[in-house]
Each structure stands twice: as structure tokens, then as C-alpha cells.
Scaffold this motif. Structure first.
Motif, PDB file in Angstrom:
ATOM      1  N   ALA A 138       0.824  -1.206   0.000  1.00  0.00           N
ATOM      2  CA  ALA A 138       0.000   0.000   0.000  1.00  0.00           C
ATOM      3  C   ALA A 138       0.859   1.257   0.000  1.00  0.00           C
ATOM      4  O   ALA A 138       0.527   2.252  -0.660  1.00  0.00           O
ATOM      5  N   ILE A 139       1.973   1.200   0.716  1.00  0.00           N
ATOM      6  CA  ILE A 139       2.884   2.348   0.728  1.00  0.00           C
ATOM      7  C   ILE A 139       3.413   2.605  -0.680  1.00  0.00           C
ATOM      8  O   ILE A 139       3.447   3.734  -1.158  1.00  0.00           O
ATOM      9  N   ALA A 140       3.794   1.528  -1.343  1.00  0.00           N
ATOM     10  CA  ALA A 140       4.368   1.674  -2.680  1.00  0.00           C
ATOM     11  C   ALA A 140       3.351   2.262  -3.658  1.00  0.00           C
ATOM     12  O   ALA A 140       3.666   3.125  -4.477  1.00  0.00           O
ATOM     13  N   GLN A 141       2.107   1.798  -3.540  1.00  0.00           N
ATOM     14  CA  GLN A 141       1.068   2.277  -4.468  1.00  0.00           C
ATOM     15  C   GLN A 141       0.523   3.650  -4.083  1.00  0.00           C
ATOM     16  O   GLN A 141       0.282   4.506  -4.938  1.00  0.00           O
ATOM     17  N   GLY A 142       0.251   3.824  -2.785  1.00  0.00           N
ATOM     18  CA  GLY A 142      -0.465   5.021  -2.363  1.00  0.00           C
ATOM     19  C   GLY A 142       0.420   6.211  -2.042  1.00  0.00           C
ATOM     20  O   GLY A 142      -0.055   7.355  -2.086  1.00  0.00           O
ATOM     21  N   GLY A 143       1.656   5.967  -1.753  1.00  0.00           N
ATOM     22  CA  GLY A 143       2.545   7.052  -1.348  1.00  0.00           C
ATOM     23  C   GLY A 143       2.538   8.249  -2.290  1.00  0.00           C
ATOM     24  O   GLY A 143       2.391   9.394  -1.849  1.00  0.00           O
ATOM     25  N   PRO A 144       2.646   8.015  -3.614  1.00  0.00           N
ATOM     26  CA  PRO A 144       2.681   9.157  -4.532  1.00  0.00           C
ATOM     27  C   PRO A 144       1.375   9.951  -4.582  1.00  0.00           C
ATOM     28  O   PRO A 144       1.358  11.048  -5.144  1.00  0.00           O
ATOM     29  N   MET A 145       0.303   9.401  -4.052  1.00  0.00           N
ATOM     30  CA  MET A 145      -0.986  10.109  -4.061  1.00  0.00           C
ATOM     31  C   MET A 145      -1.166  11.002  -2.840  1.00  0.00           C
ATOM     32  O   MET A 145      -2.166  11.699  -2.744  1.00  0.00           O
ATOM     33  N   ILE A 146      -0.245  10.955  -1.913  1.00  0.00           N
ATOM     34  CA  ILE A 146      -0.366  11.712  -0.665  1.00  0.00           C
ATOM     35  C   ILE A 146       0.461  12.987  -0.755  1.00  0.00           C
ATOM     36  O   ILE A 146       1.657  12.952  -1.019  1.00  0.00           O
ATOM     37  N   ALA A 147      -0.222  14.114  -0.528  1.00  0.00           N
ATOM     38  CA  ALA A 147       0.467  15.406  -0.582  1.00  0.00           C
ATOM     39  C   ALA A 147       0.999  15.820   0.778  1.00  0.00           C
ATOM     40  O   ALA A 147       1.975  16.573   0.864  1.00  0.00           O
ATOM     41  N   GLY A 148       0.363  15.371   1.836  1.00  0.00           N
ATOM     42  CA  GLY A 148       0.831  15.750   3.166  1.00  0.00           C
ATOM     43  C   GLY A 148      -0.221  15.505   4.220  1.00  0.00           C
ATOM     44  O   GLY A 148      -1.262  14.905   3.945  1.00  0.00           O
ATOM     45  N   PHE A 149       0.070  15.966   5.412  1.00  0.00           N
ATOM     46  CA  PHE A 149      -0.828  15.835   6.562  1.00  0.00           C
ATOM     47  C   PHE A 149      -1.297  17.215   7.015  1.00  0.00           C
ATOM     48  O   PHE A 149      -0.498  18.127   7.113  1.00  0.00           O
ATOM     49  N   SER A 150      -2.571  17.336   7.326  1.00  0.00           N
ATOM     50  CA  SER A 150      -3.053  18.562   7.958  1.00  0.00           C
ATOM     51  C   SER A 150      -3.251  18.386   9.449  1.00  0.00           C
ATOM     52  O   SER A 150      -3.162  19.355  10.205  1.00  0.00           O
ATOM     53  N   GLU A 151      -3.564  17.180   9.844  1.00  0.00           N
ATOM     54  CA  GLU A 151      -3.785  16.896  11.260  1.00  0.00           C
ATOM     55  C   GLU A 151      -3.176  15.541  11.578  1.00  0.00           C
ATOM     56  O   GLU A 151      -3.187  14.628  10.737  1.00  0.00           O
ATOM     57  N   ARG A 152      -2.700  15.423  12.794  1.00  0.00           N
ATOM     58  CA  ARG A 152      -2.148  14.147  13.254  1.00  0.00           C
ATOM     59  C   ARG A 152      -2.253  14.144  14.766  1.00  0.00           C
ATOM     60  O   ARG A 152      -1.474  14.792  15.459  1.00  0.00           O
ATOM     61  N   ILE A 153      -3.226  13.435  15.270  1.00  0.00           N
ATOM     62  CA  ILE A 153      -3.547  13.487  16.693  1.00  0.00           C
ATOM     63  C   ILE A 153      -3.427  12.092  17.285  1.00  0.00           C
ATOM     64  O   ILE A 153      -4.047  11.146  16.789  1.00  0.00           O
ATOM     65  N   VAL A 154      -2.654  11.975  18.327  1.00  0.00           N
ATOM     66  CA  VAL A 154      -2.544  10.709  19.061  1.00  0.00           C
ATOM     67  C   VAL A 154      -3.571  10.715  20.185  1.00  0.00           C
ATOM     68  O   VAL A 154      -3.727  11.721  20.884  1.00  0.00           O
ATOM     69  N   THR A 155      -4.280   9.600  20.346  1.00  0.00           N
ATOM     70  CA  THR A 155      -5.251   9.486  21.432  1.00  0.00           C
ATOM     71  C   THR A 155      -5.001   8.204  22.234  1.00  0.00           C
ATOM     72  O   THR A 155      -4.254   7.321  21.806  1.00  0.00           O
ATOM     73  N   ALA A 156      -5.656   8.135  23.374  1.00  0.00           N
ATOM     74  CA  ALA A 156      -5.608   6.938  24.230  1.00  0.00           C
ATOM     75  C   ALA A 156      -7.025   6.400  24.367  1.00  0.00           C
ATOM     76  O   ALA A 156      -7.742   6.734  25.313  1.00  0.00           O
ATOM     77  N   PRO A 157      -7.467   5.581  23.403  1.00  0.00           N
ATOM     78  CA  PRO A 157      -8.852   5.076  23.453  1.00  0.00           C
ATOM     79  C   PRO A 157      -9.133   4.308  24.739  1.00  0.00           C
ATOM     80  O   PRO A 157      -8.266   3.578  25.249  1.00  0.00           O
ATOM     81  N   VAL A 158     -10.335   4.490  25.234  1.00  0.00           N
ATOM     82  CA  VAL A 158     -10.750   3.837  26.475  1.00  0.00           C
ATOM     83  C   VAL A 158     -11.739   2.722  26.191  1.00  0.00           C
ATOM     84  O   VAL A 158     -11.723   1.670  26.844  1.00  0.00           O
ATOM     85  N   GLY A 159     -12.611   2.902  25.234  1.00  0.00           N
ATOM     86  CA  GLY A 159     -13.599   1.883  24.911  1.00  0.00           C
ATOM     87  C   GLY A 159     -14.632   2.428  23.956  1.00  0.00           C
ATOM     88  O   GLY A 159     -14.477   3.510  23.403  1.00  0.00           O
ATOM     89  N   GLY A 160     -15.688   1.635  23.774  1.00  0.00           N
ATOM     90  CA  GLY A 160     -16.751   2.055  22.874  1.00  0.00           C
ATOM     91  C   GLY A 160     -17.298   0.915  22.068  1.00  0.00           C
ATOM     92  O   GLY A 160     -17.103  -0.253  22.411  1.00  0.00           O
TER      93      GLY A 160
END
Lengths: 153, 153
Positions: A126-148
Motif C-alpha cells: 500500500a505504501i508503494a502504491q499510495g505514497g505518490p498520491m499523498i500530498a501531506g498531513f493537515s492533522e495528526r492526533i494521538v489518542t488513548a482510546p478507552v472503549g466504545g
């Protein structure tokens, strides 16, 4: 609202781990970004906590897509991320207000599982195929999921 | 990165639908915010698209919690949102960098299901209990989920 510290931790990978073929800064950046998207890997991540005390690990990412490539990238993402060990949720969504953006929300049973996913063959493809289609990141948020609802291995 | 248009659509509810007990602007605002969190309802949402053409509906929200109340609010959320018809994913996560913030990511089979959830007794109970613990919203993002892992009805 973008946390620069979080974004920079994604983009500041160890270039000596990238092997051959990453000759330009742009190419390297795309690889790092796409690796993070596709595998949910933080290049600077710490090692996992002791077994039995691990907490879930979450990511919320907004990915800027090369114009016109969104559907193709989404298809690659959905194919590439199936069956990743320790992945409890991985949802790809279009941004209704921006035709060149997607949102990815992820939940992993641990950061270690998330880090390990980068080396899966399906993710590498997927990296090999999709990488060239990605221009960048606007958001990148780490969370600590609890449940759901909808957390399935 | 906060989209004011999206946030305002959450906070601008129809006050005449709120019934008794919402006498102050602050109380009303808390109700509107908590309703949106707990039920995933946009007060200004349009009606659903014709049957058979509905798309999934997603929300990514950052909720500011009254200091010291995060664990209590998370428990209420996790209890209150179980078994909501049309809910395909509903994950509650702590913000690792802010002890007074949580992230909620939701996927619904349609916007109509999401809107209808507000009237469920379990959600009404959660609103009554959790509303006072919510200080406000920092992020409120609508998405159009396409697919992925962990979408279960």
C-alpha cells in the motif's frame, strides 16, 4: 488547532532506516507520511509498555491527497489495511468539504502493534502504491482510546 | 484548524425544542454541546437522503471536560451509547496531552440514524448525567466514511 509537536514527530523519521530509493527530501517526506498513514507508525515511537499493562493507541489523521487521486488512494488504503494484527478499528472517510482530503481514524490494542504493522507485506504494498498520491498531513492526533462500540480484532 | 462553520452549526440549536429547565444561556449551551456529543446530533442537520442512497455519516469531536471529571464522563458516555441503532462505531479516547479533554469518533449508517439517536432513553439519561461535566467543544468535524475495519452494527 494543529499540534506541531505531534506533526513533527511523524515527519521526522530516521532516514537511515529507509533503505534505497529515497533520494530527494520530497520523496522521503511522502514516504514518511504515507508510512504513517498506512501503517499508523510513529517513527519516533517509544517501545511498548510491559506486557499486560499496555493501553490502546489511537490516531486521528487528516491526509491531503494529490488532486483527483482521492478515490484511488481510499481504495488502496482499504485493501492494504485489512487483517492487521492488533488493529481494532481503522476507518477511512472522505472530507465532505474538501475533495482532496481524507480522515483516517485508528485504534490499536497497543502502540507496539501499530508500530509492527509497518513491516506487513500488505502495508508495504500500500505504501508503494499510495505514497505518490499523498500530498501531506493537515492533522495528526494521538489518542488513548478507552472503549466504545466497534472495536474488533 | 477549527472550522467555525461546523462548530456554530452544533451550538446553534433551536431553543424552542429544548423544553423546560434551560433557563440560562450557559445551561442551554452545555445541553446543546452534550446532546451533540452523546447523540451525535447536529441540531441544524438536514433530513436524510432517499432510502437506498444514504451514505455513512461520521463525526470527530474533541470535548473539553470540566476539570477532574474526565473519567466520570467517559464512563457515562460508554454506558449511554451502547446499542444505538445504526451506530457502526463509537470510540471514546482520552487526550494524552490534556487531562481535561477527550476525543470521540463516530460512524453511523446514515445521518438519519445519528439524528434519531438523540431521542433514545439511554442517550437522554447520559445527557442528564454527563451534560454538566462538559465545558465545550474544541473540534467538531463531519466526515463521510467510506469503509474500513471495525464497522459493526
Amino acid at each position: 488547532m494543529l499540534q506541531d509537536s505531534r506533526r513533527s514527530s511523524v515527519l521526522s523519521g530516521k532516514s537511515d532506516e529507509l533503505g534505497e530509493g529515497w533520494r530527494s527530501p520530497i520523496t522521503r517526506r511522502v514516504f514518511l507520511v504515507s508510512s504513517a498513514v498506512l501503517a499508523g507508525t510513529m517513527m519516533t515511537s517509544a517501545s511498548a509498555s510491559p506486557q499486560g499493562t499496555e493501553t490502546m493507541y489511537g490516531l486521528i489523521s487528516k491526509v491531503d491527497v494529490v488532486s483527483g487521486q482521492r478515490d484511488a488512494l481510499v481504495s488502496i488504503l482499504l485493501e492494504g489495511v485489512a487483517g492487521m494484527p492488533g488493529c481494532l478499528s481503522y476507518v477511512v472517510a472522505n472530507d465532505p468539504e474538501n475533495p482532496d482530503a481524507i480522515w483516517i481514524t485508528e485504534v490499536w490494542d497497543s502502540q507496539a502493534s501499530h508500530d509492527a504493522s509497518l513491516s506487513l507485506p500488505s502495508v508495504q504494498d500500500a505504501i508503494a502504491q499510495g505514497g505518490p498520491m499523498i500530498a501531506g498531513f493537515s492533522e495528526r492526533i494521538v489518542t488513548a482510546p478507552v472503549g466504545g462500540h466497534g472495536l474488533t480484532s
